[in-house]
Design a protein around this motif. Structure first.
Motif, mmCIF file in Angstrom:
data_model
loop_
_atom_site.group_PDB
_atom_site.id
_atom_site.type_symbol
_atom_site.label_atom_id
_atom_site.label_comp_id
_atom_site.label_asym_id
_atom_site.label_seq_id
_atom_site.Cartn_x
_atom_site.Cartn_y
_atom_site.Cartn_z
ATOM 1 N N THR A 1 96.693 14.601 -50.842
ATOM 2 C CA THR A 1 97.914 14.036 -50.476
ATOM 3 C C THR A 1 98.651 14.030 -51.515
ATOM 4 N N ASP A 2 98.459 13.769 -53.022
ATOM 5 C CA ASP A 2 99.056 13.753 -54.025
ATOM 6 C C ASP A 2 100.111 15.186 -54.044
ATOM 7 N N MET B 1 97.495 18.534 -35.473
ATOM 8 C CA MET B 1 97.065 17.825 -36.622
ATOM 9 C C MET B 1 97.937 16.473 -36.652
ATOM 10 N N SER B 2 97.166 15.468 -37.407
ATOM 11 C CA SER B 2 97.819 14.326 -37.659
ATOM 12 C C SER B 2 98.840 14.332 -38.975
ATOM 13 N N PRO B 3 99.800 13.620 -39.376
ATOM 14 C CA PRO B 3 100.418 13.788 -40.273
ATOM 15 C C PRO B 3 99.232 13.337 -41.451
ATOM 16 N N LEU B 4 99.479 14.216 -42.675
ATOM 17 C CA LEU B 4 98.498 13.478 -43.521
ATOM 18 C C LEU B 4 98.481 12.268 -44.049
ATOM 19 N N VAL B 5 99.483 11.303 -44.056
ATOM 20 C CA VAL B 5 99.363 10.094 -44.201
ATOM 21 C C VAL B 5 98.725 9.373 -43.400
ATOM 22 N N HIS C 1 87.581 14.332 -43.012
ATOM 23 C CA HIS C 1 88.975 14.375 -42.843
ATOM 24 C C HIS C 1 89.726 15.074 -43.906
ATOM 25 N N ASP C 2 89.008 15.123 -45.071
ATOM 26 C CA ASP C 2 89.350 16.130 -46.195
ATOM 27 C C ASP C 2 89.447 17.454 -45.820
ATOM 28 N N GLU C 3 88.804 17.956 -45.067
ATOM 29 C CA GLU C 3 88.613 19.286 -44.400
ATOM 30 C C GLU C 3 89.727 19.458 -43.498
ATOM 31 N N THR C 4 89.986 18.211 -42.563
ATOM 32 C CA THR C 4 91.052 18.515 -41.779
ATOM 33 C C THR C 4 92.260 18.520 -42.397
ATOM 34 N N MET C 5 92.431 17.718 -43.485
ATOM 35 C CA MET C 5 93.759 17.795 -44.091
ATOM 36 C C MET C 5 94.016 18.936 -44.889
#
Length: 433
Positions: free
Chosen positions: A24-25, A40-44, A139-143
């Motif tokens: 995210t950073d 996909m969702s927004p990363l936030v 969720h990290d893999e999704t991001m």
């Protein structure tokens, strides 16, 4: 929960959060709130969602503490809001989301030192902590998949995967007979991996390595995308409607885009970003088929020398960088033969990591399945709508990947890091002495 288990949980929570922060950073606030694909969702959203799940299960349930932000539970309930609708919700801003997950984590680390972890299944052997660690890693893999779909300058950096260290070609014979599928002993295994149960699998042959880019290019060059003979009726209809002509992110000129970088296709890497219909069509063209889920797991876990099922193809030890391409250490699959130390007793390579492997099987519970700790983790997905994937990818963390771990998705999905390998039945007389 012993001191060692508490220390392990704390270390895994910290390691996992470091990955979430890195993903995210890596982008600015505009990128964090943008929806890069309706799939996909927004990363936030992902960031605040992992914090909300951590609050619900660890702070409130395990810890019995007061809510941190009960007012946002509905916003981050994945079953109340499909991904396509999430950007329109009054989500926490990037700064608010970061502050929220920090506050939740502080409370979790505080209760980890003191909470009683005996007397109910949710807390035995630290299960609730393991569940939350795995949830965040998923969720990290999704991001990471969202990063692959974003448009813009590259922001993620990683070392290239190792080169091939062994010639891996052809197929391996997996002997017929019963084996123990699933687990009743793995402390952090999720409900759909349980319970262990015997399954009798007839003998079959399985590719020793996943299907590579070069092999898949041969299917394209042979007109595979234009020949309905190789496709199921549903697959052919989807291929036409979606206009598919090759894996996602391939440009048709010998290049593909990976995390913002356009590069020449590497022929001996496993093909990635293909859906179940594409994998099935390739297998039919090659005169083969996709393995069943039970076949895949037997190939990955069964040790014919002892007759028992291992945790991993190489044995019971946790994965190391010598065993498998896991944990986002690299940003691509590794070439076939890059991990000889991770091979199974039958000589099947790279069953763990690199690419999720499509199987022919729909998702159902095992005999004796019990939903735990909530139906929405897997039971609501049981049925013929989904197909099971096994083995993890280069974006899957070892904490969320075992020889028993089950993933699933719709047959049309290919934003995930999905590939496959082929199987076949023995030909008449092939196994005769």
């Amino acid at each position: 929960m012993s001191t060692g288990l508490r220390e392990r949980a704390a270390a895994e929570l910290a390691r996992t959060r470091q990955r979430s922060v890195g993903l995210t950073d890596a982008v600015d606030d505009d990128d964090l709130v943008r929806q890069h694909s309706r799939l996909m969702s927004p990363l936030v959203w992902d960031l605040a969602h992992v914090g909300n799940q951590e609050e619900l299960w660890l702070v409130r349930d395990v810890g019995g503490r007061e809510p941190v932000r009960a007012d946002i539970d509905q916003l981050y309930d994945a079953f109340k809001h499909p991904r396509g609708e999430r950007p329109a919700l009054p989500l926490l801003s990037p700064a608010q989301a970061r502050a929220y997950v920090r506050e939740v984590r502080e409370k979790v680390l505080d209760l980890l030192d003191t909470v009683e972890l005996e007397g109910r299944p949710l807390v035995e052997q630290g299960f609730a902590f393991g569940m939350i660690i795995q949830h965040e890693q998923q969720h990290d893999e999704t991001m990471l998949a969202t990063h692959q779909l974003r448009v813009g300058e590259p922001v993620l950096v990683a070392e290239p995967p190792p080169r091939s260290r062994a010639i891996v070609a052809g197929e391996a014979l997996i002997p017929g007979g019963p084996f123990e599928m699933g687990t009743s002993l793995e402390p952090w295994a999720l409900d759909n991996e349980r319970p262990a149960h015997p399954v009798d699998v007839p003998p079959f042959f399985l590719d020793r390595a996943p299907v590579t880019n070069a092999m898949y290019q041969a299917f394209i060059d042979a007109g595979g995308y234009g020949d309905p003979r190789w496709w199921s009726a549903d697959g052919w209809a989807h291929r036409q409607e979606a206009g598919l002509s090759g894996p996602a992110h391939w440009h048709g000129d010998g290049t593909y885009t990976r995390f913002g970088r356009r590069e020449p296709i590497v022929g001996d890497e496993p093909v990635v970003h293909v859906d179940w219909y594409e994998a099935s069509a390739y297998a039919a063209w090659a005169g083969r088929r996709l393995p069943t889920e039970a076949e895949w797991e037997k190939a990955a876990r069964f040790d014919p020398a002892t007759g028992r099922s291992r945790r991993f193809p190489w044995g019971d030890d946790d994965p190391t960088p010598e065993h498998a391409n896991l944990g986002q250490r690299h940003l691509s699959p590794a070439p076939a033969g890059a991990y000889p130390a991770g091979a199974s007793p039958a000589g099947v390579h790279q069953l763990m990591g690199d690419v999720w492997e499509w199987t022919s099987s729909p998702l159902y519970g095992y005999p004796g399945f019990r939903a735990f700790p909530y139906r929405e983790y897997s039971e609501v997905f049981f049925g013929d709508d989904y197909r099971v994937l096994r083995g993890g990818s280069f974006g899957t963390d070892a904490a969320a990947c075992r020889g028993t771990f089950r993933n699933w998705d719709y047959p049309i999905r290919r934003q995930i890091f999905s590939g496959f390998r082929c199987a076949r039945d023995p030909r008449p007389g092939e196994l005769a002495d």
